[in-house]
Design an enzyme around this catalytic site. Structure first.
Site, short mmCIF file in Angstrom:
data_model
loop_
_atom_site.label_atom_id
_atom_site.label_comp_id
_atom_site.label_asym_id
_atom_site.label_seq_id
_atom_site.Cartn_x
_atom_site.Cartn_y
_atom_site.Cartn_z
CD GLU A 259 -36.68 -35.75 -9.23
OE1 GLU A 259 -37.07 -35.67 -10.40
OE2 GLU A 259 -36.23 -36.80 -8.74
CB CYS A 292 -38.44 -38.95 -1.09
SG CYS A 292 -38.53 -39.70 -2.72
P1 NAP Z 1 -28.58 -34.70 1.14
O1 NAP Z 1 -27.90 -34.69 2.45
O2 NAP Z 1 -29.24 -33.47 0.67
O3 NAP Z 1 -27.51 -35.20 0.09
C1 NAP Z 1 -27.85 -35.42 -1.26
C2 NAP Z 1 -26.60 -35.30 -2.11
O4 NAP Z 1 -26.11 -33.95 -2.10
C3 NAP Z 1 -25.43 -36.16 -1.62
O5 NAP Z 1 -24.73 -36.67 -2.72
C4 NAP Z 1 -24.60 -35.14 -0.86
O6 NAP Z 1 -23.26 -35.53 -0.69
C5 NAP Z 1 -24.73 -33.94 -1.77
N1 NAP Z 1 -24.38 -32.65 -1.17
C6 NAP Z 1 -24.40 -32.31 0.15
N2 NAP Z 1 -24.02 -31.02 0.29
C7 NAP Z 1 -23.75 -30.53 -0.94
C8 NAP Z 1 -23.31 -29.27 -1.45
N3 NAP Z 1 -23.10 -28.23 -0.64
N4 NAP Z 1 -23.14 -29.13 -2.77
C9 NAP Z 1 -23.37 -30.16 -3.61
N5 NAP Z 1 -23.77 -31.39 -3.19
C10 NAP Z 1 -23.98 -31.57 -1.87
O7 NAP Z 1 -29.69 -35.82 1.11
P2 NAP Z 1 -29.55 -37.34 1.62
O8 NAP Z 1 -29.53 -37.33 3.11
O9 NAP Z 1 -28.46 -38.01 0.87
O10 NAP Z 1 -30.90 -37.96 1.08
C11 NAP Z 1 -32.10 -37.93 1.80
C12 NAP Z 1 -33.02 -36.82 1.31
O11 NAP Z 1 -33.27 -36.97 -0.08
C13 NAP Z 1 -34.37 -36.86 1.97
O12 NAP Z 1 -34.80 -35.56 2.27
C14 NAP Z 1 -35.26 -37.47 0.90
O13 NAP Z 1 -36.62 -37.21 1.02
C15 NAP Z 1 -34.68 -36.88 -0.34
N6 NAP Z 1 -35.06 -37.65 -1.53
C16 NAP Z 1 -35.93 -37.09 -2.43
C17 NAP Z 1 -36.34 -37.80 -3.55
C18 NAP Z 1 -37.27 -37.21 -4.57
O14 NAP Z 1 -37.35 -37.75 -5.67
N7 NAP Z 1 -37.99 -36.14 -4.28
C19 NAP Z 1 -35.85 -39.09 -3.75
C20 NAP Z 1 -34.99 -39.63 -2.80
C21 NAP Z 1 -34.59 -38.90 -1.70
P3 NAP Z 1 -22.89 -36.33 0.68
O15 NAP Z 1 -23.52 -37.65 0.58
O16 NAP Z 1 -21.42 -36.40 0.68
O17 NAP Z 1 -23.42 -35.51 1.81
#
Ligand code: NAP
Ligand code: MG
Length: 489
Positions: A259, A292
């Site tokens: 998502e 999001c």
């Molecule tokens: P992110 O940078 O992609 O991080 C999400 C999660 O993935 C965090 O726990 C992160 O850890 C982890 N992660 C990072 N690199 C990884 C890897 N190589 N392998 C496994 N896990 C890894 O996203 P964010 O900045 O936290 O969140 C914002 C984004 O989420 C926005 O794009 C938003 O639109 C989206 N979002 C989507 C929804 C939906 O339902 N569609 C809902 C909410 C948010 P770290 O924190 O340590 O980097």
């Protein structure tokens, strides 16, 4: 290490900033610091920065936990899930306080809406598994049945916005389906996931059925998703991270849902309740725009642009920025200085590229993390602020003259998570609702969620669908059992 050393006290609430593996708290050798966006000088906790060895231990615990948890009868599983939901309800105040300090969402909305939704997630999936009947039919002389088998250990990786609610949204179906779970929350808002482990412990899940691993995504997150013993990966976050996780999932041939981000249109037709649309548009600035599903591209029919703008500006002016714990506050700060700098970068580049900043475009206080509600009229539909997710309190304004043009603009980004349409015509609601390419389209409303509906994104907004039976199917191995009828008695 004794119990006191494994918890920290935050405003009178005891929280463990460490891992939860096999029913026990486990501290990693290294830690990372978590600060409060409400006051960046305030350190909240030193959180375990786990490594590959911890990831390995957590998956081993989940492999064992799966054997016990998946052998529970449905009624026993439902009972435990209900007990967990009750524990969440009884602790809404505590969770809201910690979540508010950790990631700054408004305390009132956490307490009244967002954290209680965590309990609802567990009840909804408990009810779904309790009510489930296996599909069965006769054909070609055979009796057929579709059976859901629990799949195995599931890794759940969540982002920092609404972390408790988003984690429970994914953990609930995984556990309800009989899978064990390893949850890796985001490093910028890790504390409420740790609290969830305490309630799960108290609710009576077997050891290893639910585990939390704290740490950095690029380190322990990557180790978890690469472990071949993991049988499902459910991820919420950015498209860039999904690409990395997708590669790991492909290597092990593991089903994976994602998502991801959005760049939703909020389309206002001239026949709409303009005041209602303007009010909803101004509400997109809440939670510092870190939503999001937000409708961040305002698409307004030219004939009503002035009326819409007058009302929208007036509703935006009514926002109150301040401490998220105060009930009067409606505008919270950005999660982290790095994230705010990213948002500022988008606005600065837009300014330089000749997009028009109608209002906002600056912090309230250069030393703090609150950013002013910002509206940009882009030079063209190709402007970066139109095409890329900003995830801050920044909206764009564009006009259209026909339905066709509105749909063309709505569908002109690579994303497709959500859309919002304002119209008073039911025929148009249906026409535009069908034409907008997005996982969820709301007409004359926003964020009313039915947990049985499919949820996910088109395009780069996601892979797969969660919600209701879609999640339970994802977390199961589906088997067709066919018995030749005349061969048995
Ligand atoms: P992110 O940078 O992609 O991080 C999400 C999660 O993935 C965090 O726990 C992160 O850890 C982890 N992660 C990072 N690199 C990884 C890897 N190589 N392998 C496994 N896990 C890894 O996203 P964010 O900045 O936290 O969140 C914002 C984004 O989420 C926005 O794009 C938003 O639109 C989206 N979002 C989507 C929804 C939906 O339902 N569609 C809902 C909410 C948010 P770290 O924190 O340590 O980097
Ligand atoms: Mg934080």
């Amino acid at each position: 290490m004794n119990k006191a050393e494994l918890t920290t006290n935050i405003d009178g609430i005891s929280v463990s900033p460490h891992n939860f593996i096999n029913g026990r708290r486990v501290a990693s050798k290294d830690c990372f610091e978590v600060r409060s966006p409400l006051d960046w000088t305030r350190k909240l906790a030193e959180v375990s920065r786990s490594d590959e060895a911890i990831a390995h231990d957590a998956v081993s615990a989940a492999v064992e936990g799966f054997k016990h948890w998946s052998s529970f009868s449905t009624s026993r599983r439902v009972e435990v899930l209900y007990r967990l939901a009750d524990l969440i309800d009884a602790n809404v105040a505590k969770i809201s306080t910690i979540e508010c300090l950790d990631m700054a969402m408004l305390h009132e909305s956490l307490r009244l809406r967002v954290i209680p939704r965590g309990a609802l997630n567990f009840r909804a999936y408990a009810d779904l598994v309790a009510e489930h009947t296996e599909r069965s039919w006769h054909s070609k002389g055979t009796a057929n049945r579709v059976i859901r088998d629990a799949a195995g250990p599931a890794v759940v990786i969540t982002p920092w916005n609404a972390p408790f609610m988003l984690a429970t949204w994914k953990v609930a179906p995984a556990l309800a389906a009989g899978n064990s779970v390893i949850l890796k929350p985001a490093e910028w808002a890790p504390l409420s996931a740790s609290m969830l482990a305490d309630f799960i412990n108290e609710a009576g899940f077997p050891e290893g059925a639910f585990n939390v691993v704290q740490g950095l995504g690029s380190e322990v997150g990557a180790s978890l998703v690469a472990d071949p013993r993991v049988r499902r990966i459910s991820f919420t976050g950015s498209p860039a991270t999904a690409q990395h996780i997708g590669v790991a999932a492909a290597r092990n041939i593991v089903p994976f849902t994602a998502e991801l981000g959005g760049k939703g249109p909020l389309i206002v037709f001239a026949d709409a309740d303009i005041d209602g649309a303007a009010k909803k548009a101004a509400a997109q600035f809440e939670d510092s725009g870190q939503v999001c599903l937000a409708g961040t591209r305002l698409l307004v029919e030219r004939a009503v642009k002035q009326e819409f703008m007058d009302r929208f500006s007036s509703y935006t002016d009514q926002h109150v920025f301040g401490d998220s714990r105060e009930p009067a506050t409606t505008l919270s700060p950005a999660i982290h200085p790095i994230h705010l700098e990213r948002v500022e970068g988008f606005v600065e580049r837009a300014r330089q590229a000749g997009d028009k900043i109608i209002f906002g475009g600056a912090r309230y206080d250069p030393e703090k993390l609150w950013y002013k509600p910002t509206l940009i009229e882009p030079k063209s539909n190709q402007s970066e602020v139109v095409q890329k997710e900003i995830f801050g309190p920044v909206l764009t304004l564009q006009t259209f003259d026909s339905e066709e043009q509105a749909v063309e603009l709505a569908n002109s980004t690579a994303y497709g998570l959500s859309g919002i349409v304002y119209t008073s015509s039911s025929a148009r609601a249906s026409r535009i609702g069908r034409a907008v390419r997005a996982g969820t389209v709301w007409v004359n409303s926003f964020l009313i969620r039915d947990l049985s509906a499919p949820f996910g994104g088109y395009g780069i907004s996601g892979i797969g669908r969660e919600g209701g039976d879609y999640s339970l199917d994802f977390h199961s191995d589906l088997k067709t059992l066919q018995i030749l009828e005349d061969s048995v008695s």
